[in-house]
Write a protein that holds these residues in place. Structure first.
Motif, PDB file in Angstrom:
ATOM      1  N   UNK A   1       0.930  -1.195  -0.001  1.00 28.69           N
ATOM      2  CA  UNK A   1      -0.124  -0.051  -0.079  1.00 28.69           C
ATOM      3  C   UNK A   1       0.882   1.205   0.021  1.00 28.69           C
ATOM      4  N   UNK A   2       1.866   1.093   0.753  1.00 24.61           N
ATOM      5  CA  UNK A   2       2.852   2.652   0.962  1.00 24.61           C
ATOM      6  C   UNK A   2       3.623   2.676  -0.535  1.00 24.61           C
ATOM      7  N   UNK A   3       4.028   1.544  -0.909  1.00 24.97           N
ATOM      8  CA  UNK A   3       4.907   1.780  -2.167  1.00 24.97           C
ATOM      9  C   UNK A   3       3.860   2.178  -3.586  1.00 24.97           C
TER      10      UNK A   3
ATOM     11  N   UNK B   1      -2.971  11.150   9.689  1.00 24.16           N
ATOM     12  CA  UNK B   1      -2.694   9.920   9.010  1.00 24.16           C
ATOM     13  C   UNK B   1      -2.864  10.100   7.325  1.00 24.16           C
ATOM     14  N   UNK B   2      -3.416  11.309   7.142  1.00 24.15           N
ATOM     15  CA  UNK B   2      -3.906  11.337   5.747  1.00 24.15           C
ATOM     16  C   UNK B   2      -2.729  11.744   4.781  1.00 24.15           C
TER      17      UNK B   2
ATOM     18  N   UNK C   1      -0.788  -8.503  19.522  1.00 24.01           N
ATOM     19  CA  UNK C   1       0.316  -8.553  20.266  1.00 24.01           C
ATOM     20  C   UNK C   1       1.409  -7.876  19.711  1.00 24.01           C
ATOM     21  N   UNK C   2       1.222  -7.483  18.359  1.00 30.20           N
ATOM     22  CA  UNK C   2       2.422  -6.867  17.682  1.00 30.20           C
ATOM     23  C   UNK C   2       1.977  -6.030  16.794  1.00 30.20           C
ATOM     24  N   UNK C   3       1.823  -4.687  17.012  1.00 25.15           N
ATOM     25  CA  UNK C   3       1.284  -4.012  16.090  1.00 25.15           C
ATOM     26  C   UNK C   3       2.094  -2.623  16.198  1.00 25.15           C
ATOM     27  N   UNK C   4       2.377  -1.945  15.185  1.00 25.23           N
ATOM     28  CA  UNK C   4       3.263  -0.625  15.038  1.00 25.23           C
ATOM     29  C   UNK C   4       2.340   0.478  14.546  1.00 25.23           C
ATOM     30  N   UNK C   5       1.473   0.452  13.774  1.00 33.77           N
ATOM     31  CA  UNK C   5       0.359   1.589  13.241  1.00 33.77           C
ATOM     32  C   UNK C   5      -1.000   0.884  13.188  1.00 33.77           C
ATOM     33  N   UNK C   6      -1.128  -0.074  12.506  1.00 34.36           N
ATOM     34  CA  UNK C   6      -2.597  -0.761  12.334  1.00 34.36           C
ATOM     35  C   UNK C   6      -3.485   0.135  11.235  1.00 34.36           C
ATOM     36  N   UNK C   7      -3.077  -0.116   9.846  1.00 32.77           N
ATOM     37  CA  UNK C   7      -3.789   0.576   8.768  1.00 32.77           C
ATOM     38  C   UNK C   7      -5.255   0.376   8.776  1.00 32.77           C
ATOM     39  N   UNK C   8      -5.619  -1.177   8.814  1.00 36.61           N
ATOM     40  CA  UNK C   8      -7.092  -1.274   8.520  1.00 36.61           C
ATOM     41  C   UNK C   8      -7.627  -1.025   9.923  1.00 36.61           C
ATOM     42  N   UNK C   9      -7.256  -0.923  10.965  1.00 36.70           N
ATOM     43  CA  UNK C   9      -8.004  -0.374  12.175  1.00 36.70           C
ATOM     44  C   UNK C   9      -8.316   0.827  12.062  1.00 36.70           C
TER      45      UNK C   9
ATOM     46  N   UNK D   1       3.848   9.043  10.312  1.00 35.44           N
ATOM     47  CA  UNK D   1       2.942   7.951  10.231  1.00 35.44           C
ATOM     48  C   UNK D   1       2.612   7.618   9.062  1.00 35.44           C
ATOM     49  N   UNK D   2       2.081   6.379   9.103  1.00 34.86           N
ATOM     50  CA  UNK D   2       1.720   5.603   7.915  1.00 34.86           C
ATOM     51  C   UNK D   2       0.708   6.623   6.970  1.00 34.86           C
ATOM     52  N   UNK D   3       0.892   6.828   5.625  1.00 31.87           N
ATOM     53  CA  UNK D   3       0.131   7.698   5.073  1.00 31.87           C
ATOM     54  C   UNK D   3      -1.057   6.970   4.304  1.00 31.87           C
ATOM     55  N   UNK D   4      -2.263   7.466   4.686  1.00 30.21           N
ATOM     56  CA  UNK D   4      -3.344   6.912   4.334  1.00 30.21           C
ATOM     57  C   UNK D   4      -4.298   7.667   3.321  1.00 30.21           C
TER      58      UNK D   4
END
Length: 381
Positions: free
Chosen positions: A32-34, A364-365, A296-304, A180-183
């Motif tokens: 998604x990022x690429x 995050x936009x 138990x392992x998450x650093x951003x969570x795009x889908x959430x 932040x992960x760009x959405x």
């Protein structure tokens, strides 16, 4: 849709691109990022491998890319994810070592959850530390990701029997930044009002449909699907009304817990499995009422974040990146609290449907973050 592998990109190489984007695991949020960067960065060339066998990608992708990235090029910037051992690639290809090297951390292996410390593969985390030492810019997708990595460097290296290096956090930190992960949030209005979700049966008056719970995560153990399904079984045994959609990509390592859930929750399942179409994915998120994480392992969570943007009420554990992203009223501390919240929503779905949460989605936009991302690729530096 991108379908860029090192094999077919080599055929199309015009040797004129200024940016090389290297991704050993071209799937999920990495893909998604690429796709977003290719859309806006412009003069770039992408080299990827398929999103399978993550552990082998981390071990061996550097040699693969060293042999397949053309030696005749005009690259000035190299961008990669932390799956790649950047130190190995730089050693194998001195021409790439001289570029401005940017590494993006979707996750970090220093805090990957394992049952016992002895089970942790030292090499994955060690490779990421080496990659940071040779990188010029290190980008993390959240403050939690950055701090959990840097604060773990010293204790992680204590596992070495002797000759432990010192001062690495101090060498690495000045090169780090959080983006932040760009959405690119959808411009189409997928959101449904409470009234839209009411159903009419045989021309009768509308009825309030059951609560629609969604779990949009990779089908892997670090997302703790066991806890999620145990909670749903308890809702089922309580006689409460609900529907569930379980989305996300399945792992190459099959988890029997999903087969068990498919049988036990028969009749309550609304959607099951990965949705290739982004449109279908967004429509499913918009149709749901509550989105749950048990990770138990998450650093951003795009889908959430996307689900919350499309109107779902997020329920997240009080750990990892979640307190950085979501307000306190969305956070649960124990499995019992998660069960209690879901029971309440099952009894009164309108509580989830009519919620008003203050989440700063602009953080995050892409249209807010694009300038800072594009600055990374400034080839005039």
């Amino acid at each position: 849709m991108l379908a860029m592998t090192t094999e077919n990109m080599a055929k199309d190489n015009k040797n004129s691109s200024a940016v090389a984007i290297v991704e050993p695991f071209f799937g999920g949020s990495h893909k998604q990022l690429i796709e977003l960067l290719v859309k806006y960065v412009g003069s770039c060339e992408v080299f990827t491998q398929t999103p399978k066998k993550w552990h082998w990608r981390a071990r061996t992708s550097a040699l693969h890319f060293a042999l397949t990235i053309p030696e005749c090029h005009h690259f000035k910037v190299l961008f990669c994810s932390s799956v790649l051992n950047l130190a190995e690639l730089a050693a194998l290809r001195p021409d790439l070592a001289s570029l401005r090297k940017i590494i993006y951390f979707h996750e970090n292996q220093l805090v990957y959850p394992v049952q016992k410390s002895q089970e942790r593969d030292f090499q994955y985390g060690y490779n990421q530390i080496l990659s940071c030492l040779v990188a010029d810019v290190i980008v993390f997708n959240s403050q939690f990701n950055l701090e959990s990595f840097l604060k773990s460097v010293k204790p992680f290296l204590r596992r070495m029997p002797d000759y432990r290096p010192k001062g690495l956090e101090e060498k690495i930190r000045p090169k780090c930044r959080v983006l932040y992960f760009p959405i690119e949030f959808p411009v189409v209005n997928y959101r449904r009002t409470t009234e839209d979700k009411w159903e009419c049966t045989n021309g009768d008056s509308p009825v309030n449909p059951p609560l629609h719970i969604i779990w949009p995560h990779r089908w892997e153990h670090d997302k703790d699907p066991e806890l999620f399904f145990r909670t749903l079984y308890q809702l089922h045994e309580s006689g409460l009304s609900f529907e569930v959609s379980v989305l996300g990509e399945s792992s190459t390592d099959h988890l029997p817990v999903f087969d068990e859930a498919l049988q036990k929750l028969d009749g309550r399942i609304k959607n099951w499995g990965y949705l290739e179409s982004k449109d279908a994915f967004y429509r499913t998120l918009a149709d749901a009422d509550v989105v749950v994480s048990t990770a138990r392992h998450e650093f951003f969570g795009v889908a959430m974040t996307e689900a919350a943007y499309l109107g779902c009420y997020p329920l997240v554990p009080n750990r990892l990146v979640y307190p950085e992203i979501f307000p306190a009223k969305c956070i649960y501390n124990t499995p019992e609290q998660l069960l209690k919240r879901l029971k309440n929503f099952c009894r009164k779905p309108e509580l989830a449907r009519n919620h008003k949460l203050e989440i700063e989605f602009d953080r995050f936009a892409w249209n807010q973050l694009s300038g800072r991302y594009l600055e990374l690729f400034d080839v005039t530096r």
